[in-house]
Every structure is written in structure tokens, then in C-alpha cells.
Scaffold this motif. Structure first.
Motif, PDB file in Angstrom:
ATOM      1  N   SER A 100       0.809  -1.216   0.000  1.00 10.76           N
ATOM      2  CA  SER A 100       0.000   0.000   0.000  1.00 10.76           C
ATOM      3  C   SER A 100       0.838   1.260   0.000  1.00 10.76           C
ATOM      4  N   ASP A 101       2.011   1.206   0.626  1.00 10.97           N
ATOM      5  CA  ASP A 101       2.858   2.404   0.700  1.00 10.97           C
ATOM      6  C   ASP A 101       3.768   2.554  -0.510  1.00 10.97           C
ATOM      7  N   GLY A 102       3.659   1.640  -1.488  1.00 15.22           N
ATOM      8  CA  GLY A 102       4.477   1.724  -2.699  1.00 15.22           C
ATOM      9  C   GLY A 102       5.822   1.071  -2.582  1.00 15.22           C
ATOM     10  N   ASN A 103       6.168   0.570  -1.426  1.00 16.49           N
ATOM     11  CA  ASN A 103       7.452  -0.095  -1.262  1.00 16.49           C
ATOM     12  C   ASN A 103       7.358  -1.538  -1.735  1.00 16.49           C
ATOM     13  N   THR A 122       0.057  -4.822  -5.314  1.00 15.00           N
ATOM     14  CA  THR A 122       0.128  -4.558  -6.756  1.00 15.00           C
ATOM     15  C   THR A 122       1.310  -5.305  -7.341  1.00 15.00           C
ATOM     16  N   ALA A 123       1.041  -6.106  -8.410  1.00 15.60           N
ATOM     17  CA  ALA A 123       2.110  -6.852  -9.095  1.00 15.60           C
ATOM     18  C   ALA A 123       2.259  -6.309 -10.511  1.00 15.60           C
ATOM     19  N   THR A 124       3.497  -6.148 -10.990  1.00 16.41           N
ATOM     20  CA  THR A 124       3.801  -5.625 -12.327  1.00 16.41           C
ATOM     21  C   THR A 124       4.779  -6.566 -13.012  1.00 16.41           C
TER      22      THR A 124
END
Length: 406
Positions: A100-103, A122-124
């Protein structure tokens, strides 16, 4: 996703015509296939000469797949959640997964939710294709925990009533009173401290959801030592002839002393000496007070015994000069109701007698030297006999002589 396809002429004469899938187009076209698709192309030069037909296939990667879950969806504050996730398909590994914090995070991931929220994973993939999973997390509220004692300072044994003042929502309670005795599970317990000291009190409250709050109040309760009142006295047998008694104070933790002797008299001395006024049984009390105001009391009873004494003079002069005019006996412990005194002449005849005797004024009923005939007896020696009982019923017989002089 849109991708460009380009063909390049080699040889022939400019200008060229470009055909994609049989349709005249430019050298580059943009395609957005939704599935694996094959594209064909050829070129014509200015003389109408046509190149060979070439083809290319655009393959479509499958959509990104991301699964994520937590080991629990409901926790207590400050507890962690273990989040596990797996990324697959798409353009393939390596995948970059962020929280959630982008880390960037790796599975499994330990997360401490500060409050109820959704944790976003989030998976990329290498094609920047993404997949997102939100995991809802609920943080239970902590149960309230507040209490008050009815008193915090006292003497041993010291009884304290504790009152947990929060609303009751089904919580459970564990009390530790700090004196290494039994715990209590009551909401509002009563506890008695048997030993002196300063004590911390700890209350642990557990909600119906299993969340705990711990409330520790340091040095909340002060219990002062209670004195031990104790004394002896000497002599152990007290009589009207020896009515002076010395008290030996053996008390501990004493700071002030209050003695009562059963006569209305009192003393604040540590080791008093007291003279008892009369025969009787006297309740003795000693109140011992510490510097903190704690008290203890010791009691004893002292019996002042009556002792029989008797005295009769050997001569008197009944000449009415105001000095030694009456023959009488004095003493102590004599029961007046049993008293008898008789005077005999040298022939053994009773010339005077009485059964009256006043212990406070024994002279009142004494012999004034007169015969029963009311005449003064001649100078000489006369015999007397006296009988009486003491107050315990013991019989006494006394006898002697008295000389009448002028």
C-alpha cells in the motif's frame, strides 16, 4: 495494447507501395490484437514489381494473475498480519510487487495495521502489465481499562475495595494486587493486604474479541505495620498492702501509648507505675499507636487482694484528757458484720463487750474504760478477746492484755 509493425524495401525503384494483409497502407501500421494474430505484407516498386510476401505473428500475453491473502482478517491493535501473495502469467517473471505504501515487498510479508483498512498488493510484469488485490483488514478496538480504589493508605490488615469504572461489554478481568497472593477475576473485587509494604496494582482486561489492555499503577497501595500491644506487670500478686504496680511495656512499633487502669485514671508513659486505691478487680488496657496512626490494644485484669491486719494497743488512760482515752483495735480486711470484742477482769468476768466496728473510724465503738455499771474500772491489767471473719469467710481469733493507767 497497441504495437507498431514495419516493413522495409530492399532493391526495386522508388516510390514504393506497401500492402498489409492485401490492403494498401504505409510502411508502418499499428495493431491492437486481442489474440494471437498473423500479419502479411509485400511491397511494389515504381515499375509494378512485387516483392515476396512476408508474415509475422503477434502473440498476446495472457492477463496478469495475482492472488493475495492474509492469515486473518481481524486482529487486535499492535498485532501483525501475515500477507502471502503469488503473481503469475502476464509477460512472465520477474514480477515487481509493491504494498500500500508503494514499497517493494516479498511474500510472506508481515504487516501491522494501525487501524481498520484495506491493504493493497500490486504486481507488475516486464511489460508493465499490473494486477491489484485489496485485502480488507479489521482492527478491533481495545477494551477500556480504568479503576479506582476506595482507599490507598491504611494499617494492616488493610482491606481495599477496587471499582472498575468502565462500561461492561462482556470483558473479563484479571487483578494482580502486587502482594504475591491470589489473583481475582471479579470486575469489582475486594482485597485484604495482610502484610505491610507499598504495592503496585495491575488490571488486565480482555474484550470479547480477545484484545487486552494492561493497566499498571505503580506504588498505589501503602500498608503500614500494625503494632503489637503487649505488657507485663510486677508484682504478679497485688494486695492492699502492696498496691504499687510497675508496668513493663513490651509492645513493638509503638510511638504513643494510652494506659487505662480501670479506675478512671490513665497514663501516656511508656512504662508507668500505678498505685491501686482499694481492693477489687481492675481491667487494664494499653493502646499502642504507631507514627502512622495504626493501633493495637492489649488487656489484662489485676486483682488487688485484701489482706488482714490487726493491731491492739497495750495501754490507755481513760481520763478524758483527749489523749489515748479509748481502747480500740484497728486493722484491714476485717468484716464489720462479724466483729466481736470483749474485755475481761482478772476473775474472767466480761466487764465490757461490743459487736460494732467501723473500719473508717474504729475509735467510735472502742472501750472507754468503764464497767458495765458505767463506773471507771480500777487501774490494772485486763484481758481482751476479739473474733472476726475476713471477707473470704476466714475466722480469726485474737487475744491480749491492755493496761489501764492514769
Amino acid at each position: 495494447e497497441t504495437k507498431p509493425l514495419t516493413i522495409y524495401p530492399v532493391g526495386g525503384s522508388f516510390p514504393y507501395e506497401y500492402y498489409w494483409n492485401g490492403a494498401l497502407s504505409g510502411p508502418t501500421i499499428s495493431v491492437t490484437p486481442s489474440q494471437n494474430t498473423t500479419y502479411t505484407a509485400y511491397i511494389k516498386d515504381s515499375h509494378g514489381c512485387q516483392s515476396q510476401t512476408v508474415s509475422t505473428t503477434v502473440s498476446i500475453h495472457p492477463p496478469m494473475q495475482l492472488t493475495a491473502s492474509a492469515n486473518t482478517d481481524s486482529i487486535c491493535p499492535s498485532e501483525p498480519v501475515l500477507i502471502s501473495f503469488t503473481a503469475s502469467q502476464g509477460a512472465g517473471a520477474p514480477y515487481v510487487v509493491t504494498g500500500s505504501d508503494g514499497n517493494i515487498i516479498s511474500s510472506p510479508y508481515l504487516y501491522y495495521p494501525p487501524y481498520s483498512t484495506s491493504y493493497v498488493v500490486t504486481a507488475t510484469d516486464v511489460c508493465n502489465q499490473t494486477a491489484i488485490v485489496e485485502i480488507p483488514l479489521f482492527v478491533y478496538p481495545l477494551p477500556p481499562n480504568a479503576f479506582l480504589p476506595d482507599s490507598v493508605y491504611g494499617c494492616q490488615p488493610f482491606t481495599v475495595h477496587f471499582n472498575e469504572i468502565s462500561p461492561d461489554f462482556g470483558q473479563t478481568y484479571v487483578w494482580d494486587f502486587g502482594d504475591n497472593t491470589n489473583l481475582s477475576l471479579a470486575k469489582n473485587p475486594t482485597h485484604t493486604y495482610q502484610s505491610p509494604g507499598v504495592f503496585d496494582v495491575t488490571l488486565t482486561v480482555t474484550s470479547v474479541d480477545g484484545c487486552k489492555t494492561v493497566n499498571v499503577v505503580d506504588s498505589l497501595i501503602t500498608v503500614n505495620p500494625t503494632p503489637n500491644a503487649l505488657f507485663t506487670y510486677d508484682p504478679s500478686i497485688v494486695s492492699v498492702l502492696k498496691p504499687l504496680v510497675s508496668f513493663n511495656n513490651l509492645s513493638t512499633y509503638g510511638y504513643e501509648y494510652i494506659w487505662s487502669f480501670g479506675t478512671g485514671d490513665s497514663s501516656s508513659l511508656q512504662n508507668p507505675v500505678y498505685r491501686f486505691p482499694d481492693v477489687g478487680i481492675y481491667p487494664i488496657g494499653l493502646i499502642v499507636i504507631t507514627e502512622y496512626g495504626c493501633r493495637d490494644t492489649a488487656y489484662a485484669s489485676i486483682m488487688v487482694r485484701d489482706e488482714v491486719t490487726f493491731y491492739a494497743p497495750t495501754a490507755f488512760s481513760p481520763d478524758n484528757d483527749g489523749t489515748n482515752d479509748i481502747f480500740y483495735v484497728s486493722g484491714h480486711g476485717i468484716d464489720p458484720a462479724t466483729f466481736y470484742l470483749a474485755i475481761y477482769d482478772r476473775f474472767g468476768q466480761i466487764i465490757w463487750e461490743t459487736n460494732k466496728w467501723d473500719p473508717h473510724n474504729p475509735e467510735m465503738y472502742g472501750w472507754d474504760g468503764k464497767h458495765k455499771s458505767k463506773n471507771i474500772v480500777p487501774i490494772g491489767t485486763y484481758t481482751w478477746i476479739c473474733t472476726f471473719n475476713d471477707f473470704r469467710g476466714g475466722l480469726y481469733e485474737k487475744a491480749g492484755t491492755v493496761t489501764v493507767i492514769w
